[in-house]
Design an enzyme around this catalytic site. Sequence first.
Site, PDB file in Angstrom:
ATOM      1  N   CYS A  80      13.000  -9.423  18.366  1.00 47.23           N
ATOM      2  CA  CYS A  80      12.395  -8.748  17.209  1.00 47.23           C
ATOM      3  C   CYS A  80      10.947  -8.368  17.494  1.00 47.23           C
ATOM      4  O   CYS A  80      10.209  -9.111  18.140  1.00 47.23           O
ATOM      5  CB  CYS A  80      12.467  -9.672  15.989  1.00 47.23           C
ATOM      6  SG  CYS A  80      11.722  -8.960  14.513  1.00 47.23           S
ATOM      7  N   CYS A  83       7.145 -10.543  15.197  1.00 44.77           N
ATOM      8  CA  CYS A  83       6.242 -11.619  15.608  1.00 44.77           C
ATOM      9  C   CYS A  83       6.078 -11.597  17.124  1.00 44.77           C
ATOM     10  O   CYS A  83       7.012 -11.280  17.844  1.00 44.77           O
ATOM     11  CB  CYS A  83       6.795 -12.984  15.209  1.00 44.77           C
ATOM     12  SG  CYS A  83       6.913 -13.237  13.431  1.00 44.77           S
ATOM     13  N   GLN A 285      -2.518  -6.035   0.054  1.00 48.65           N
ATOM     14  CA  GLN A 285      -2.544  -6.935   1.211  1.00 48.65           C
ATOM     15  C   GLN A 285      -1.258  -7.760   1.278  1.00 48.65           C
ATOM     16  O   GLN A 285      -0.754  -8.186   0.240  1.00 48.65           O
ATOM     17  CB  GLN A 285      -3.737  -7.882   1.092  1.00 48.65           C
ATOM     18  CG  GLN A 285      -5.075  -7.172   1.222  1.00 48.65           C
ATOM     19  CD  GLN A 285      -5.463  -6.958   2.667  1.00 48.65           C
ATOM     20  OE1 GLN A 285      -4.765  -7.374   3.587  1.00 48.65           O
ATOM     21  NE2 GLN A 285      -6.587  -6.287   2.886  1.00 48.65           N
ATOM     22  N   TYR A 314     -13.810   2.275   2.239  1.00 51.23           N
ATOM     23  CA  TYR A 314     -12.415   2.046   2.612  1.00 51.23           C
ATOM     24  C   TYR A 314     -11.803   1.027   1.647  1.00 51.23           C
ATOM     25  O   TYR A 314     -11.257   0.005   2.061  1.00 51.23           O
ATOM     26  CB  TYR A 314     -12.307   1.529   4.047  1.00 51.23           C
ATOM     27  CG  TYR A 314     -13.015   2.360   5.088  1.00 51.23           C
ATOM     28  CD1 TYR A 314     -12.373   3.437   5.694  1.00 51.23           C
ATOM     29  CD2 TYR A 314     -14.330   2.072   5.461  1.00 51.23           C
ATOM     30  CE1 TYR A 314     -13.025   4.205   6.652  1.00 51.23           C
ATOM     31  CE2 TYR A 314     -14.982   2.840   6.421  1.00 51.23           C
ATOM     32  CZ  TYR A 314     -14.322   3.903   7.011  1.00 51.23           C
ATOM     33  OH  TYR A 314     -14.967   4.647   7.949  1.00 51.23           O
ATOM     34  N   GLU A 335     -12.307   5.643  -1.119  1.00 47.33           N
ATOM     35  CA  GLU A 335     -11.053   5.511  -0.373  1.00 47.33           C
ATOM     36  C   GLU A 335     -10.428   6.899  -0.252  1.00 47.33           C
ATOM     37  O   GLU A 335     -10.516   7.706  -1.174  1.00 47.33           O
ATOM     38  CB  GLU A 335     -10.155   4.533  -1.155  1.00 47.33           C
ATOM     39  CG  GLU A 335      -8.675   4.673  -0.979  1.00 47.33           C
ATOM     40  CD  GLU A 335      -8.205   4.303   0.405  1.00 47.33           C
ATOM     41  OE1 GLU A 335      -8.649   3.287   0.948  1.00 47.33           O
ATOM     42  OE2 GLU A 335      -7.386   5.071   0.947  1.00 47.33           O
ATOM     43  N   CYS A 410      -9.803  -5.292  11.091  1.00 44.06           N
ATOM     44  CA  CYS A 410      -8.488  -5.717  11.578  1.00 44.06           C
ATOM     45  C   CYS A 410      -8.350  -5.375  13.058  1.00 44.06           C
ATOM     46  O   CYS A 410      -7.263  -5.481  13.621  1.00 44.06           O
ATOM     47  CB  CYS A 410      -7.378  -5.063  10.768  1.00 44.06           C
ATOM     48  SG  CYS A 410      -7.468  -3.274  10.749  1.00 44.06           S
TER      49      CYS A 410
END
Length: 454
Positions: A80, A83, A285, A314, A335, A410
Amino acid sequence: MHPVRKNDQLTVRIEDLTHEGAGVAKVEGYPLFIQGALPGEEAEVHVVKTLKSYGFAKLLEIKQASPDRVTAPCPVFDICGGCQIQHLSYEGQLAFKKKVVSDALARLGKLPDVPVLPVKGMENPWRYRNKSQIPFGMQDGEVAAGFYRTRSHVIADTDTCIIQSEEADRIMRGLKHRLLSMGIEPYDEKTHTGQLRHVVVRKGRATGEVMVVLVTRKKNLPQKERISQLIRELVPAVKSIVQNVNNEKTNVIFGKETLTLWGTDAIEDRIGDVRFEISARSFYQVNPDQTEVLYRQALEYAQLKGDETVIDAYCGIGTISLFLAQQAKAVMGVEIVPQAIEDAKRNAQLNGFTNTLFEAGPAEEVIPRWYKEGRKADVLVVDPPRKGCDSHLLNTILEQRPERVVYVSCSPATLARDLRILEDGGYRTKEVQPVDMFPQTAHVEAVAWLQLEE
Ligand code: SAH
C-alpha cells in the site's frame, strides 16, 4: 559505469533513511534506495533499476535488523502507498522526523544552529485520520477497496486500514461485501464503466458525527435507498449521506455536482473551543488531535497579548485564523480557493467572531494590497502548501517587517529555503517545533518562530 547492474543481488549496509522513508545503502559511493530497510541494518537486496547517479533495489532478506525495527501491523503495508514507516518503532519515527527537519535546516537553509525541539507525537499513533477517501474497483471478479499501491492506481485491497477510523473500516467492508448483491458495480478506470468510484468517510473527532460521500460516475444510482439504509445500519452515528457525481476520466476524486441523499448537508467538529462546519468538499486537517497541538504551538509562538493584528496567509477554511482570533485584536485571513473562504466566513460567524476578515485570492497579491491600504500586521502566520511561500510574499514580509513571523510548514525543504531568505533579510529563527501530524507516514510538519532583529 555504475558499480552495480540491474538484477545484481548483493548484501549491503543501510546508512540512512530518505525523507520519503526509504533505506539508503552506498555501493562504492553509488546510492541504492531500498524501501523497507532501516539505517544500521545489513540486508540482501536485488537491484531493480539503475539510473545515472542512483538506483533502486528490492529488499530480499534482513541479515541484521535494526533495534528500531517493529513488525508492521497492517496486513497490506508492503504494497500500500498510504504508509511508509510502519516498520519503524514510533520512537524511531519521531527521531527520524526530527532529523529530517534538522538536516533540511542545516543543509538547505545553512542554519545548523537553529534549535529543533523533539517532535511532538501522539500517545496512540493509530486510527487518527478523520477522513478516508477509499477507491472502489474490481479485482479478479471481486470488489476491491482500500488505498492505492505505491506510485500506482491499483488498489491494495484490504478490510482494515488502521490509521483510519473504525467507522470508515466498517463502511468500507460493509459496502465492499454487499455492493454486487445490490446491483451496483464499482468503477473501472480503464473502460470508464461501472458506478461507484470512491467512498469518502469523514468524522468529527469531538462530536462523533459521521458523513459518508458516495462518488458515482452518474447521477442515476440504482438502489440509493438501500445503500443509504445499509450505511446507517453499519454506522448508526452517520449524520449525513451525500452523493457526488464525477463523470470525468480523471484522477481527481470529486466532480462538480453534490446532492444530499439522507440527513444533513454538513457535519460539525471542534478544535479546542472553536467549532467548524464540514461539508463534503471542505478542506479540513486530517488529524484533529495533532492539529490542536500544532495550532497551540503556532498560537504560543505568536505571543499575542490581545492588541495585535495578525495576518494568516494560506488560511484554508480559517482554522488557524479562528484559533488566533481568540487572543488577537483582529485577524485577516487570505486563501486562494474561494469556497474555502466561504467556509472560513461561515465558521467565523458560527463561533461569533467579529474581529476576523477573510479574502479570497493569492496571498502574494492580497497581502501587499492590504499593506498599501494601511492594514498592517504585528504578527504574520504562514501555512503554505508544499512548494513553500511565493517569493513576492517573502519580499513583502521583508519590506513590511512585521515583528514576528510564525511559519507552519509541511515541507522541511521549502521551510529551510524560505527561512534562509527571511534570515538574510533580518529575521532570526528562534526555534522550530515539529509536530507529528501523520504517524506511520514519512510526512513531516513543523512550526517555526521568527523574530525581527533590531
Ligand atoms: N492553514 C490552513 C490550510 C493550509 S494548506 C489549515 O491549517 O487548515 C495551504 C493552503 O494554501 C491551501 O488551502 C491552498 O488552497 C492555499 N494556497 C495555495 N496557494 C496559495 C496562494 N498563492 N495564496 C493563498 N493561498 C494559497
